[in-house]
Design an enzyme around this catalytic site. Structure first.
Site, PDB file in Angstrom:
ATOM      1  N   CYS A 127       0.812  -1.222   0.000  1.00  8.06           N
ATOM      2  CA  CYS A 127       0.000   0.000   0.000  1.00  8.06           C
ATOM      3  C   CYS A 127       0.845   1.272   0.000  1.00  8.06           C
ATOM      4  O   CYS A 127       0.318   2.354  -0.219  1.00  8.06           O
ATOM      5  CB  CYS A 127      -0.955  -0.011   1.187  1.00  8.06           C
ATOM      6  N   HIS A 267      -3.624   6.954   2.428  1.00  9.74           N
ATOM      7  CA  HIS A 267      -3.970   5.622   1.926  1.00  9.74           C
ATOM      8  C   HIS A 267      -5.342   5.245   2.483  1.00  9.74           C
ATOM      9  O   HIS A 267      -5.632   5.473   3.656  1.00  9.74           O
ATOM     10  CB  HIS A 267      -2.907   4.611   2.368  1.00  9.74           C
ATOM     11  N   ASN A 297     -10.159  -0.407  -0.541  1.00 11.24           N
ATOM     12  CA  ASN A 297      -8.699  -0.328  -0.539  1.00 11.24           C
ATOM     13  C   ASN A 297      -8.180  -0.881  -1.873  1.00 11.24           C
ATOM     14  O   ASN A 297      -8.240  -2.083  -2.115  1.00 11.24           O
ATOM     15  CB  ASN A 297      -8.162  -1.152   0.645  1.00 11.24           C
TER      16      ASN A 297
END
Ligand code: UT7
Length: 349
Positions: A127, A267, A297
């Site tokens: 990520c 994020h 996500n």
């Protein structure tokens, strides 16, 4: 005449890598919380309150992989800036779901775009992949080696998610975002960044099968080792601390206060982690880019997808703090001074 090392010093300090265009690609199919209620023992209420996610996008077509989305995001960035692919020097592509282990997905994207003068490579930092790629890309521009670099974050997470595991399948979605970086000497661009890794607790978030440790076999298939594994609670705790601390760190060392920051670009893993980061930075949630509700996500794609969604609200000189945390563990933050008014670019088709 200035000595050579002084000239170099001047290049290192004055020449920055500015984002000059953004592109994105999101598959049309939506996977809602209601859809997931039919697949696993979960509820819209649980998912919304624990994560902030309502739906995600899924690239269903098995013949279309990560490069398909990456190419479209990159092409959009180039079109909006009015540049041809042959004007790109370097392509850095962040992903945990490459089309295949090798060649790198950057090579496939280079060919598909027709970026005949570019070289490229993939960055695997989960990520934090886009953030790390941005930092690497900036070095090539600051040093004077390159003029234009494409940084792409793209992931087809649906290919490594186990849709019988309610603890992970509710979290992830597919998508891609791309930014074009160009040399800038007017004070805009990536002004500072902080990067961290800590491999001690890698087991908390990983995909254990398919590499040289656990090559594909009937046993790895049976043990579901080709799916993403996450031990949610420990990762959550690390992410809350890591992302908040690193965002604070980059602000402190650049003397930025909450008032100086136009937007936090976090994020998008969990609304509660983002909330904790914003609080630590001393900024209210109206100064936080949030699209987790719509996309979930998307791993390496979350940061550029935020930039794509908020681009029209940004003005030259706006201070952005980008922050990410992911598997590895990897985490970091960046201070970007925004370089352009989106209205001056070609419209999105
Ligand atoms: O992007 C890279 C980094 N990743 C992250 O930052 C993600 C970090 N982790 C998280 O965001 C959170 O840990 C999750 C969203 C994954 C989970 O939320 P949580 O508040 O940590 O829940 P939990 O794992 O502690 O589970 C609480 C309960 C458990 O039941 P019991 O043991 O209390 O009876 C779980 O079995 O919730 C249960 N549960 C669910 N219930 C309904 C877990 N998943 C679900 C679900 N639906 N989908």
């Amino acid at each position: 005449m200035r000595p050579a090392n002084s000239t170099r010093q001047s290049i290192m300090t004055d020449r920055k890598a500015a984002i000059t265009a953004v592109g994105h690609y999101l598959p049309e199919e939506r996977l809602t919380n209601r859809d997931l209620e039919k697949l696993v023992d979960t509820s819209d209420e649980w998912i919304t309150s624990r994560t902030g996610i309502k739906e995600r996008r899924i690239l269903r077509d098995p013949d279309k992989a990560t490069s398909y989305m990456a190419v479209r995001a990159a092409q959009m960035a180039l079109d909006r800036r009015g540049l041809g692919a042959d004007e790109v020097d370097l392509i850095i592509l962040a992903t945990v779901t490459p089309d295949m282990l090798f060649p790198s997905t950057a090579c496939l994207v280079q060919a598909e775009l027709g970026a005949g003068n570019a070289w490229g490579f993939d960055v695997l930092a989960a990520c934090s992949g886009f953030l790390f790629s941005l930092s690497v890309a900036a070095r090539f521009i600051e040093s004077g080696k390159h003029e234009r670099v494409l940084v792409i974050g793209a992931d087809k997470m649906s290919t490594i998610v186990d849709y019988t595991d309610r603890t992970t399948c509710i979290l992830f979605g597919d998508g891609a975002g791309a930014v074009l970086l160009e040399a800038n000497t007017e004070g805009y661009g990536l002004l500072d960044s902080v990067e961290h890794v800590d491999g001690n607790d890698w087991q908390g978030l990983c995909m254990p099968g398919g590499g040289s440790l656990n090559p594909p076999s009937p046993a790895t298939l049976e043990k579901k080792m080709h799916y993403l594994f996450q031990d949610g609670q420990p990762v959550f705790k690390k992410a809350v601390v890591g992302m908040a601390r690193v965002a604070e760190e980059i602000m402190k060392r650049n003397n930025l206060t909450g008032d100086d920051v136009r937007y936090l670009v976090p994020h998008q893993a969990n609304l509660r982690i983002i909330d904790a980061t914003a609080r630590r930075m001393g900024i209210s949630m109206d100064k936080v880019m949030l699209n987790i509700e719509r996309y979930g996500n998307t791993t390496a794609a979350t940061l550029p997808l935020c930039l794509a969604d908020w681009e029209h609200e940004l003005a030259p000189g706006d201070n952005l703090v980008l922050a990410a945390f992911g598997g590895g563990y990897t985490w970091g933050a960046a201070w970007v001074k925004w370089a352009y008014d989106a209205a001056t670019l070609k419209p999105v088709h």
